[in-house]
Enzyme design. Structure first.
Site, PDB file in Angstrom:
ATOM      1  N   SER A  50     -44.560 -90.841 -44.484  1.00 19.23           N
ATOM      2  CA  SER A  50     -45.517 -89.931 -43.832  1.00 19.23           C
ATOM      3  C   SER A  50     -46.048 -90.542 -42.542  1.00 19.23           C
ATOM      4  CB  SER A  50     -46.704 -89.650 -44.760  1.00 19.23           C
ATOM      5  OG  SER A  50     -46.259 -89.148 -45.996  1.00 19.23           O
ATOM      6  N   SER A  78     -58.452 -85.790 -48.988  1.00 18.93           N
ATOM      7  CA  SER A  78     -58.432 -84.489 -49.627  1.00 18.93           C
ATOM      8  C   SER A  78     -57.974 -83.576 -48.501  1.00 18.93           C
ATOM      9  CB  SER A  78     -59.815 -84.103 -50.129  1.00 18.93           C
ATOM     10  OG  SER A  78     -59.736 -82.824 -50.695  1.00 18.93           O
ATOM     11  N   LEU A  79     -56.735 -83.109 -48.605  1.00 17.89           N
ATOM     12  CA  LEU A  79     -56.081 -82.512 -47.441  1.00 17.89           C
ATOM     13  C   LEU A  79     -56.778 -81.235 -46.990  1.00 17.89           C
ATOM     14  CD1 LEU A  79     -52.422 -83.223 -48.552  1.00 17.89           C
ATOM     15  CD2 LEU A  79     -53.651 -84.282 -46.643  1.00 17.89           C
ATOM     16  N   ASN A 126     -42.973 -82.205 -40.539  1.00 14.05           N
ATOM     17  CA  ASN A 126     -41.775 -82.922 -41.007  1.00 14.05           C
ATOM     18  C   ASN A 126     -41.060 -82.179 -42.144  1.00 14.05           C
ATOM     19  OD1 ASN A 126     -43.139 -83.597 -43.415  1.00 14.05           O
ATOM     20  ND2 ASN A 126     -43.902 -85.521 -42.556  1.00 14.05           N
ATOM     21  N   LEU A 154     -41.402 -81.667 -45.161  1.00 14.56           N
ATOM     22  CA  LEU A 154     -41.442 -82.079 -46.571  1.00 14.56           C
ATOM     23  C   LEU A 154     -42.885 -82.301 -47.007  1.00 14.56           C
ATOM     24  CD1 LEU A 154     -38.517 -84.697 -46.725  1.00 14.56           C
ATOM     25  CD2 LEU A 154     -38.431 -82.249 -47.216  1.00 14.56           C
ATOM     26  N   GLU A 171     -67.418 -71.337 -45.776  1.00 17.36           N
ATOM     27  CA  GLU A 171     -68.322 -72.401 -46.225  1.00 17.36           C
ATOM     28  C   GLU A 171     -67.668 -73.781 -46.165  1.00 17.36           C
ATOM     29  OE1 GLU A 171     -67.770 -69.524 -47.820  1.00 17.36           O
ATOM     30  OE2 GLU A 171     -69.680 -68.517 -47.464  1.00 17.36           O
TER      31      GLU A 171
END
Ligand SMILES: Cc1ncc(C[n+]2csc(CCOP(=O)(O)OP(=O)(O)O)c2C)c(N)n1
Length: 625
Positions: free
Chosen positions: A42, A126-127, A186, A188, A369
């Protein structure tokens, strides 16, 4: 650090950035192999992008890495932390040897970035949250009339998160032209290819529809990366999205573009082969001397002079939610750092009083929010004192963002209005019955629950001074003023509005239930029973010893009453504090909302769901037997 020239990057510059990218990729691989865990592939897809951002585009001072005068970077795809650490090390924030301590117990270079180190403004991992943080930094810079630019690196997998699009709408709506998104597409994710894989046009259209200037590039072509960064910088009137087509694991053919390599470090042998493929022998990194690069102290809210005391006519009834609006406005006059964001409810939470008085420091967050909370984290990272409001129940949909704000050591203030069944007619979808539990569980939080306008105003002022996450729970119904304007409300603390030497039971309430407890005290008094009534305006922290003294004075008999579910609310907070003080009550009853509520008048609901004066009287009688 900025070497942008209007004529575009020279060949020498391109070569320099290519070398930087190579180092970032190699250090990422080396550090994850040393750690035995982490996400090298990554990092590798983003190496050229990161090198372009850090060593070409950004104005960045490694000795003052979170400066409001320079540019800021947010790694939204936080699992690529090693490439960020490598960039910070190459820039001179700490030595490269420190990168090799990645993920160690004694290292501040954690598995995902946190503001424990210079150069990081918010915890990510936390994406889906980084673009909102970047938008907060960018809108804060605009409020300051600063020329700071903000760069946010996104992963394509994380772009499935709704919050990314909340943030994109926000950035587009506010025309944040000081904000550049760089998407590392990318194709993936962790367990599968991403939803749109290399369909770059779909991503482009999405950002385009939100008002971004967009372009698609080859994210491994350094000339293209630098030229795109130049164009982004020159764009006026809208945010920019550089959509970079990349290969996960770029630079190591054994893994490049292949599934099954997410979050897997390379073996030592693979590492040697990968470095050889990138054209060299492993760089010699000396052993790390163990010096800490912890960022200490972390920012705290700036001090400010006391605002004038709140003024209310005697006998007036005022909702605590309205007093919050008055308080914000008074604070705004004495503290230029106070800013507010509301999610399309400013006329219900009353932050509109602040917004009308200080339009340049108020921001409409619309009905988004999650974005609001993370924008607040970005604003706080610029030294603002953000007050973020919505109905208390809707904070629950941004709970992960609040949790991440705590990991970010952010100083943010949340106001949740319309708590409990006492909101009445709107019904259970609008009633917060979990918020005390939720906010109590946030590390470092204060949970404040005022019962009258004066305490609301004073507690709002306290929030602006207190570091960490502060939560204010306000109520919809109008309630009597209980305190004089000069009363103090320290944290921790409580008030004892009714007491006598004859008290048989202590009743602890807050907000609407305090007023029910006072009614119950009057009824019981007419029947010859005296009770002590406590206003627990601060549910976290609680001074258990001081509270225990009160309960001891009433023979250890306790009733708590709250407009909240029993789980995790005021009653449990009181019991825990007493137990910790070694003074568990001898007899107690916890009154809380005892069934699924529905629409009705506030008084009807408070009574029907077990928290009215009548129920308090019964509970007092039961524990007195
Ligand atoms: C909200 C959230 N859900 C799940 C994860 C677990 N996770 C970590 S990385 C990842 C895949 C990310 O894919 P992408 O954004 O494309 O990044 P990259 O391919 O560059 O690693 C997942 C699912 C997470 N960290 N956060």
């Amino acid at each position: 650090m900025s070497v942008t020239s209007p004529a575009g990057p020279s060949q020498a510059t391109v070569e320099t950035i290519k070398q930087k990218a190579r180092l970032l990729s190699i250090y990422s691989m080396m550090s994850t192999t040393a750690a035995g865990s982490g996400h090298p592939t990554s990092c590798m897809s983003a190496a050229q992008l990161m090198a372009g951002i850090f060593f070409y585009a950004m104005k960045f001072d490694p000795k003052n890495a979170n400066s409001n005068n320079d540019d800021r970077f947010v790694l939204s795809k936080g699992h690529a932390a090693p490439v960020l650490y490598s960039a910070l090390a190459e820039a001179g924030v700490f030595p490269v040897s420190r990168v090799m301590t990645l993920r160690e117990f004694s290292s501040e270079l954690e598995g995902h970035p946190t503001p424990r180190i210079h150069g990081v403004d918010a915890a990510t991992g936390s994406l889906g949250q980084g673009l909102s943080v970047g938008a907060g930094l960018a809108i804060g810079a605009r409020m300051d009339k600063s020329d700071t630019r903000v760069y946010v690196l996104l992963g394509d997998g994380e772009m499935a998160e709704g919050q990314i699009w909340e943030a994109a709408e926000f950035a587009g709506h506010y025309k944040l032209d000081n904000l550049t998104v760089i998407a590392d597409v990318n194709a993936l994710g962790q367990s599968e290819p991403t939803m749109y894989q290399h369909d770059m046009e779909t991503y482009r259209k999405k950002f385009d529809s939100e008002g971004f200037a967009t372009e698609v590039i080859d994210g491994h072509d350094v000339s293209a990366v630098l030229a795109a960064l130049d164009r982004a910088k020159a764009t006026k009137g809208r945010p920019q999205a550089i959509l970079a087509r990349t290969i996960k694991g770029h630079g190591f053919a054994e893994v490049a573009g292949k599934m099954g390599w997410h979050g897997k470090p390379f073996s030592k042998e693979q590492l040697a082969r990968a470095i050889a493929e990138q054209g060299g022998t492993p760089p010699v990194v000396p052993p790390d001397p163990g010096k800490s690069y912890e960022r200490k102290p972390l920012p705290t809210p700036p001090d400010f002079p006391a605002p004038p005391a709140p003024e209310y006519e005697a006998g007036k009834v005022v909702a605590t939610r309205e007093a919050y609006g008055f308080a914000l406005k008074r604070l705004g006059a004495v503290n230029p750092h106070v800013v507010a964001v509301s999610c399309d409810v400013k006329n219900s939470t009353f932050s509109e009083f602040f917004g009308d008085a200080y339009p340049d420091r108020f921001c409409q967050g619309y009905i988004a929010e999650q974005n609001m909370i993370s924008v607040g984290v970005g604003l706080a990272a610029r030294g603002k004192v953000p007050f973020l409001d919505t109905f208390a129940c809707f904070h629950s949909r941004a709970y992960d963002q609040v949790r991440m704000a705590a990991i970010s050591r952010a100083n943010i203030n949340l106001c949740g209005s319309h708590c409990g069944v006492s909101i009445g007619e709107d019904g259970p979808s609008q009633m917060a019955l979990e918020d005390i539990a939720m906010m109590r569980a946030v590390h470092s939080s204060a949970v404040l629950y005022p019962s009258d306008a004066i305490s609301t105003e004073r507690l709002t002022e306290t929030m602006a001074r207190r570091p960490g996450i502060n939560y204010l729970r306000t109520s919809r119904p109008k309630t009597a003023i209980l305190y004089s304007k000069d009363e103090k409300f320290p944290l921790p603390g409580f008030k004892v509005p009714r007491q006598s030497a004859q008290d048989k039971v202590t009743v602890v309430g807050a907000g609407i239930t305090l007023h029910e407890a006072l009614k119950a005290a009057d009824q019981l008094k007419s029947q010859g029973t005296a009770i002590r009534v406590i206003d627990l305006y601060c549910i976290k922290p609680i001074d258990g010893k001081a509270l225990a003294e009160q309960i001891k004075a009433t023979g250890g008999r306790l009733v708590t009453v709250e407009d909240h579910w029993p789980e995790g609310g005021l009653g449990e907070a009181v019991l825990t504090a007493l137990a910790e003080a070694g003074a568990a009550p001898s007899k107690f009853k916890l009154l809380a909302v005892n069934g699924m509520p529905h629409s009705g008048k506030p008084d009807e609901l408070v009574d029907a769901f077990g928290i009215s004066a009548r129920h308090i009287v019964d509970a007092v009688k039961k524990v007195s037997q």
